[in-house]
Design a protein around this motif. Structure first.
Motif, PDB file in Angstrom:
ATOM      1  N   LEU A  10      35.302  41.342  47.454  1.00 10.56           N
ATOM      2  CA  LEU A  10      36.460  40.057  46.962  1.00 10.56           C
ATOM      3  C   LEU A  10      35.743  38.803  47.319  1.00 10.56           C
ATOM      4  CD1 LEU A  10      39.012  38.899  45.730  1.00 10.56           C
ATOM      5  CD2 LEU A  10      39.869  38.902  48.318  1.00 10.56           C
ATOM      6  N   THR A  11      35.219  38.342  48.377  1.00 13.86           N
ATOM      7  CA  THR A  11      34.531  37.135  48.732  1.00 13.86           C
ATOM      8  C   THR A  11      33.434  36.942  48.075  1.00 13.86           C
ATOM      9  OG1 THR A  11      33.697  38.011  50.735  1.00 13.86           O
ATOM     10  CG2 THR A  11      35.719  36.883  51.083  1.00 13.86           C
ATOM     11  N   ASN A  12      32.433  37.958  47.868  1.00 16.46           N
ATOM     12  CA  ASN A  12      31.221  37.981  46.991  1.00 16.46           C
ATOM     13  C   ASN A  12      31.475  37.675  45.455  1.00 16.46           C
ATOM     14  OD1 ASN A  12      29.612  38.152  49.200  1.00 16.46           O
ATOM     15  ND2 ASN A  12      29.292  40.414  48.819  1.00 16.46           N
ATOM     16  N   THR A  13      32.439  38.401  44.996  1.00 17.78           N
ATOM     17  CA  THR A  13      32.766  38.253  43.700  1.00 17.78           C
ATOM     18  C   THR A  13      33.131  36.897  43.278  1.00 17.78           C
ATOM     19  OG1 THR A  13      33.456  40.759  43.320  1.00 17.78           O
ATOM     20  CG2 THR A  13      34.280  39.200  41.662  1.00 17.78           C
ATOM     21  N   VAL A  14      34.090  36.541  44.119  1.00 18.66           N
ATOM     22  CA  VAL A  14      34.684  34.999  43.933  1.00 18.66           C
ATOM     23  C   VAL A  14      33.653  33.848  44.097  1.00 18.66           C
ATOM     24  CG1 VAL A  14      36.222  33.154  44.888  1.00 18.66           C
ATOM     25  CG2 VAL A  14      37.013  35.556  44.775  1.00 18.66           C
ATOM     26  N   LYS A  15      32.713  34.141  44.876  1.00 18.32           N
ATOM     27  CA  LYS A  15      31.714  33.311  45.074  1.00 18.32           C
ATOM     28  C   LYS A  15      30.733  33.449  44.039  1.00 18.32           C
ATOM     29  CE  LYS A  15      28.053  31.944  48.527  1.00 18.32           C
ATOM     30  NZ  LYS A  15      27.116  32.497  49.834  1.00 18.32           N
ATOM     31  N   SER A  16      30.292  34.471  43.460  1.00 20.46           N
ATOM     32  CA  SER A  16      29.637  34.695  42.244  1.00 20.46           C
ATOM     33  C   SER A  16      30.132  33.836  40.992  1.00 20.46           C
ATOM     34  CB  SER A  16      29.317  36.011  41.881  1.00 20.46           C
ATOM     35  OG  SER A  16      30.409  36.540  41.318  1.00 20.46           O
ATOM     36  N   MET A  17      31.677  33.580  41.111  1.00 21.15           N
ATOM     37  CA  MET A  17      32.077  33.116  40.061  1.00 21.15           C
ATOM     38  C   MET A  17      32.255  31.238  40.181  1.00 21.15           C
ATOM     39  SD  MET A  17      35.239  35.383  39.248  1.00 21.15           S
ATOM     40  CE  MET A  17      35.796  34.704  37.923  1.00 21.15           C
ATOM     41  N   GLY A  18      31.694  30.826  41.401  1.00 21.11           N
ATOM     42  CA  GLY A  18      31.646  29.607  41.548  1.00 21.11           C
ATOM     43  C   GLY A  18      33.004  29.106  42.583  1.00 21.11           C
ATOM     44  N   LEU A  36      42.993  32.793  50.473  1.00 14.45           N
ATOM     45  CA  LEU A  36      43.624  32.148  49.494  1.00 14.45           C
ATOM     46  C   LEU A  36      42.372  32.083  48.619  1.00 14.45           C
ATOM     47  CD1 LEU A  36      45.296  30.022  48.150  1.00 14.45           C
ATOM     48  CD2 LEU A  36      44.273  28.286  49.589  1.00 14.45           C
ATOM     49  N   VAL A  37      42.505  32.469  47.249  1.00 18.37           N
ATOM     50  CA  VAL A  37      41.336  32.685  46.201  1.00 18.37           C
ATOM     51  C   VAL A  37      41.260  31.313  45.341  1.00 18.37           C
ATOM     52  CG1 VAL A  37      40.195  33.786  44.194  1.00 18.37           C
ATOM     53  CG2 VAL A  37      41.062  35.009  46.411  1.00 18.37           C
ATOM     54  N   LEU A  38      40.198  30.480  45.505  1.00 12.87           N
ATOM     55  CA  LEU A  38      40.197  29.305  44.554  1.00 12.87           C
ATOM     56  C   LEU A  38      39.093  29.359  43.674  1.00 12.87           C
ATOM     57  CD1 LEU A  38      40.231  26.830  47.671  1.00 12.87           C
ATOM     58  CD2 LEU A  38      42.223  27.634  46.327  1.00 12.87           C
ATOM     59  N   LEU A  39      39.629  29.410  42.318  1.00 10.48           N
ATOM     60  CA  LEU A  39      38.562  29.526  41.144  1.00 10.48           C
ATOM     61  C   LEU A  39      38.395  28.214  40.550  1.00 10.48           C
ATOM     62  CD1 LEU A  39      39.788  33.129  39.956  1.00 10.48           C
ATOM     63  CD2 LEU A  39      37.727  32.428  41.345  1.00 10.48           C
ATOM     64  N   LEU A  44      44.109  29.399  41.277  1.00  7.93           N
ATOM     65  CA  LEU A  44      44.381  29.926  42.564  1.00  7.93           C
ATOM     66  C   LEU A  44      45.408  30.925  42.736  1.00  7.93           C
ATOM     67  CD1 LEU A  44      46.931  28.854  44.494  1.00  7.93           C
ATOM     68  CD2 LEU A  44      45.938  26.708  44.011  1.00  7.93           C
ATOM     69  N   ALA A  45      44.884  31.853  43.891  1.00  8.07           N
ATOM     70  CA  ALA A  45      46.152  33.100  44.168  1.00  8.07           C
ATOM     71  C   ALA A  45      45.793  33.249  45.792  1.00  8.07           C
ATOM     72  CB  ALA A  45      45.831  34.084  43.281  1.00  8.07           C
ATOM     73  N   GLU A  89      43.723  38.161  35.790  1.00 12.23           N
ATOM     74  CA  GLU A  89      45.177  37.765  35.872  1.00 12.23           C
ATOM     75  C   GLU A  89      45.095  36.127  36.455  1.00 12.23           C
ATOM     76  OE1 GLU A  89      49.520  38.995  37.185  1.00 12.23           O
ATOM     77  OE2 GLU A  89      47.799  40.338  37.191  1.00 12.23           O
ATOM     78  N   ILE A  90      44.334  35.974  37.438  1.00 17.38           N
ATOM     79  CA  ILE A  90      44.415  34.654  37.961  1.00 17.38           C
ATOM     80  C   ILE A  90      43.879  33.499  36.783  1.00 17.38           C
ATOM     81  CG2 ILE A  90      43.302  32.981  39.429  1.00 17.38           C
ATOM     82  CD1 ILE A  90      43.092  35.463  41.504  1.00 17.38           C
ATOM     83  N   LEU A  91      42.881  33.971  36.116  1.00 15.98           N
ATOM     84  CA  LEU A  91      42.301  33.137  35.238  1.00 15.98           C
ATOM     85  C   LEU A  91      43.064  32.783  33.875  1.00 15.98           C
ATOM     86  CD1 LEU A  91      38.479  34.161  35.402  1.00 15.98           C
ATOM     87  CD2 LEU A  91      39.358  32.163  36.315  1.00 15.98           C
ATOM     88  N   SER A  92      43.874  33.731  33.675  1.00 15.14           N
ATOM     89  CA  SER A  92      44.648  33.635  32.411  1.00 15.14           C
ATOM     90  C   SER A  92      46.106  32.879  32.826  1.00 15.14           C
ATOM     91  CB  SER A  92      45.026  35.243  31.954  1.00 15.14           C
ATOM     92  OG  SER A  92      45.772  35.904  32.775  1.00 15.14           O
ATOM     93  N   SER A  93      46.367  32.487  34.006  1.00  9.42           N
ATOM     94  CA  SER A  93      47.610  32.109  34.497  1.00  9.42           C
ATOM     95  C   SER A  93      47.713  30.485  34.255  1.00  9.42           C
ATOM     96  CB  SER A  93      47.939  32.265  35.897  1.00  9.42           C
ATOM     97  OG  SER A  93      46.940  31.621  36.776  1.00  9.42           O
TER      98      SER A  93
END
Length: 93
Positions: A10-18, A36-39, A44-45, A89-93
């Motif tokens: 999860l942390t690597n995927t989120v980091k790869s997206m900035g 807490l995922v911040l994109l 966020l989620a 789902e986070i990105l589409s919210s």
């Protein structure tokens, strides 16, 4: 697959997206989600990570409901294959 393995993916995927996947520690307020995922673009989620097949404890369910009542997205994932769908789902919210 262990919970820690899912958390690393999860942390690597989120980091790869900035983004950033902050580890949450809340003394005096037990049951908060693990991350807490911040994109980018203010998305966020909250994310609770579990080992495959494990479920939320009652206090974690309560915290999930509280955060959702405030309008936040809250996910419980127990498999690395769920990460992509959760991010979508986070990105589409």
């Amino acid at each position: 697959m262990r919970e820690k393995t899912i958390e690393i993916k999860l942390t690597n995927t989120v980091k790869s997206m900035g983004g950033i996947a902050l580890k949450l520690i809340s003394p005096g307020f037990d049951g908060v989600p693990d991350r807490l995922v911040l994109l980018p673009y203010g998305k966020l989620a909250f994310v609770e990570l579990k080992a495959p097949g494990k479920r939320l404890r009652p206090l974690q369910e309560k915290r999930k409901r509280q955060l959702e009542a405030l309008g936040y997205l809250v996910f419980c994932i127990d498999g690395a294959e769920q990460i992509g769908e959760m991010i979508d789902e986070i990105l589409s919210s």
